[in-house]
Design a protein around this motif. Structure first.
Motif, PDB file in Angstrom:
ATOM      1  N   TYR A  78       0.810  -1.224   0.000  1.00  0.00           N
ATOM      2  CA  TYR A  78       0.000   0.000   0.000  1.00  0.00           C
ATOM      3  C   TYR A  78       0.838   1.267   0.000  1.00  0.00           C
ATOM      4  O   TYR A  78       0.302   2.369  -0.105  1.00  0.00           O
ATOM      5  CB  TYR A  78      -0.920   0.054   1.231  1.00  0.00           C
ATOM      6  N   ARG A  84      -6.442  -3.455   8.321  1.00  0.00           N
ATOM      7  CA  ARG A  84      -5.389  -4.470   8.252  1.00  0.00           C
ATOM      8  C   ARG A  84      -4.080  -3.909   8.806  1.00  0.00           C
ATOM      9  O   ARG A  84      -3.380  -4.573   9.573  1.00  0.00           O
ATOM     10  CB  ARG A  84      -5.201  -4.937   6.818  1.00  0.00           C
ATOM     11  N   LYS A 110     -10.930  -1.420   4.947  1.00  0.00           N
ATOM     12  CA  LYS A 110     -10.339  -2.753   5.093  1.00  0.00           C
ATOM     13  C   LYS A 110      -8.813  -2.670   5.114  1.00  0.00           C
ATOM     14  O   LYS A 110      -8.155  -3.315   5.940  1.00  0.00           O
ATOM     15  CB  LYS A 110     -10.801  -3.651   3.947  1.00  0.00           C
ATOM     16  N   GLU A 111      -8.250  -1.879   4.212  1.00  0.00           N
ATOM     17  CA  GLU A 111      -6.792  -1.722   4.149  1.00  0.00           C
ATOM     18  C   GLU A 111      -6.262  -1.054   5.414  1.00  0.00           C
ATOM     19  O   GLU A 111      -5.272  -1.495   5.997  1.00  0.00           O
ATOM     20  CB  GLU A 111      -6.403  -0.904   2.915  1.00  0.00           C
ATOM     21  N   LEU A 148      -6.771   4.997   1.345  1.00  0.00           N
ATOM     22  CA  LEU A 148      -6.939   3.591   1.682  1.00  0.00           C
ATOM     23  C   LEU A 148      -8.386   3.288   2.049  1.00  0.00           C
ATOM     24  O   LEU A 148      -9.083   4.133   2.607  1.00  0.00           O
ATOM     25  CB  LEU A 148      -6.039   3.207   2.865  1.00  0.00           C
TER      26      LEU A 148
END
Length: 73
Positions: free
Chosen positions: A30, A49, A45-46, A42
């Motif tokens: 990312y 994480r 979800k990103e 982002l």
């Protein structure tokens, strides 16, 4: 109201917590997205994480330091 101007990111001058965040973002692929469009680009979800992995690593580090402290005594 105007838009906030994004600060330039200096990867050589980061706090340890920020350093970990960028390191994890890089590992997950990312970092390019963050460097070009900022953290707001982002998905939830990103971001989740990254936050989850930061928490996991901080816990492991704390556990490791605790164990090292016990063996030194």
């Amino acid at each position: 109201m105007g838009k906030k101007k994004e600060k330039e990111i200096d990867l050589n001058n980061l706090k340890p917590e920020e350093e970990l965040k960028y390191e994890i973002a890089s590992e997950l692929g990312y970092l390019d997205k963050v460097m070009t469009n900022g953290w707001k680009s982002l998905t939830a979800k990103e971001s989740g994480r990254i936050g989850g992995l930061m928490t996991k690593r901080n816990r492991e580090l704390k556990k490791q330091q605790t164990q090292e402290g016990k063996t030194e005594s």
